[in-house]
Enzyme design. Sequence first.
Site, PDB file in Angstrom:
ATOM      1  N   HIS A  74       0.711  24.682 -18.926  1.00  0.00           N
ATOM      2  CA  HIS A  74      -0.659  24.651 -19.615  1.00  0.00           C
ATOM      3  C   HIS A  74      -1.723  24.922 -18.638  1.00  0.00           C
ATOM      4  O   HIS A  74      -1.572  24.283 -17.310  1.00  0.00           O
ATOM      5  CB  HIS A  74      -0.889  23.402 -20.333  1.00  0.00           C
ATOM      6  CG  HIS A  74      -0.435  23.436 -21.851  1.00  0.00           C
ATOM      7  ND1 HIS A  74       0.966  23.283 -21.882  1.00  0.00           N
ATOM      8  CD2 HIS A  74      -0.667  23.770 -23.185  1.00  0.00           C
ATOM      9  CE1 HIS A  74       1.522  23.108 -23.195  1.00  0.00           C
ATOM     10  NE2 HIS A  74       0.548  23.465 -24.007  1.00  0.00           N
ATOM     11  N   VAL A 127      -4.203  18.025 -21.228  1.00  0.00           N
ATOM     12  CA  VAL A 127      -3.805  18.948 -22.465  1.00  0.00           C
ATOM     13  C   VAL A 127      -4.384  18.373 -23.806  1.00  0.00           C
ATOM     14  O   VAL A 127      -4.362  17.272 -23.741  1.00  0.00           O
ATOM     15  CB  VAL A 127      -2.231  19.101 -22.605  1.00  0.00           C
ATOM     16  CG1 VAL A 127      -1.991  19.851 -23.859  1.00  0.00           C
ATOM     17  CG2 VAL A 127      -1.594  19.705 -21.442  1.00  0.00           C
ATOM     18  N   ALA A 129      -5.828  19.588 -27.787  1.00  0.00           N
ATOM     19  CA  ALA A 129      -5.711  20.564 -28.776  1.00  0.00           C
ATOM     20  C   ALA A 129      -7.282  20.865 -29.095  1.00  0.00           C
ATOM     21  O   ALA A 129      -8.021  20.208 -29.848  1.00  0.00           O
ATOM     22  CB  ALA A 129      -5.243  19.846 -30.109  1.00  0.00           C
TER      23      ALA A 129
END
Lengths: 175, 175
Positions: A74, A127, A129
């Site tokens: 990521h 990380v 969302a």
Amino acid sequence: MTTRRDRCTLDALNRLDETEFTRALGDVFEHSPWVAAEVWPERPFADVAALHRSMAGRVLSASRSRRLALLRAHPELAGREAQEGTLTGSSAREQARAGLLALSRDEIARIARLNADYRARFGFPFVIAVGNYTKRGVLREFERRLANDPETEFDICVEQVCEIGLIRLERMLGN
Amino acid sequence: MTTRRDRCTLDALNRLDETEFTRALGDVFEHSPWVAAEVWPERPFADVAALHRSMAGRVLSASRSRRLALLRAHPELAGREAQEGTLTGSSAREQARAGLLALSRDEIARIARLNADYRARFGFPFVIAVGNYTKRGVLREFERRLANDPETEFDICVEQVCEIGLIRLERMLGN
């Protein structure tokens, strides 16, 4: 900014061969087409939730080193890839929607510091969302999660990876 | 939708008498001007963070019944007050910004069910700092937090009340 081209139906997906299926879903988990390849034999999927359950199940049951590699695949938030224009299409859309590609100088400095502190503490990028948060919420979560212990934070990141996968599937296939 | 009229400076606030100060900050904690009244003697506040620390400190150290009353002073998300137009100005702005006052029929039904399940389980409304979340994120948090045990959820709601207070102060005073 999802274009019609990005959309397809689950029905069409269920009929693809392994190569096509893996290509179509290869980006649902960042730079990790192995997740799509592994669930291909389980077709047909009844709905988006079933497809996501299978994919997330593969991620959650993968070895720790494979999960760590997935986290490390990521990009940082508003980080090097964003500045160099080398984000994946999905990441670029997601970071743009949350306002993370149009920051003030203060915000850029604050995120750069958070990225560096987080990476030094945990060894993988933060990380989240971003489809679930406003820019303010992303920054608050970033600061809050920096205080977590490494194991908790590893697990939260893997959960967030799965949530990002769900958001991407919903965008591709409708929900 | 913050208008110039809503804004003021900390310097001006620090000079107000108790009645004016309480009126100016009476809405920072929903329908609970006692929080502002209690911190008035602590003026002057050096910055927004210091003012918020004092106010949140009063909330966190209040009796359980007072904290419960504070939670119960909050409206449901997209609930009766929203439909009847009786939200406070702050709540209306916050719910509108998160897209919670412009929902599809499916979303309205989903939130009504969540509100009912949550109220039955916990005895207070679901409180969330909507300024940190997208509509999708609010709904995900709603579903996720329904599974918490009542004590954990009570504490999370009180934290969220304090976060809402911070967002309101930032909007009034800048950050």
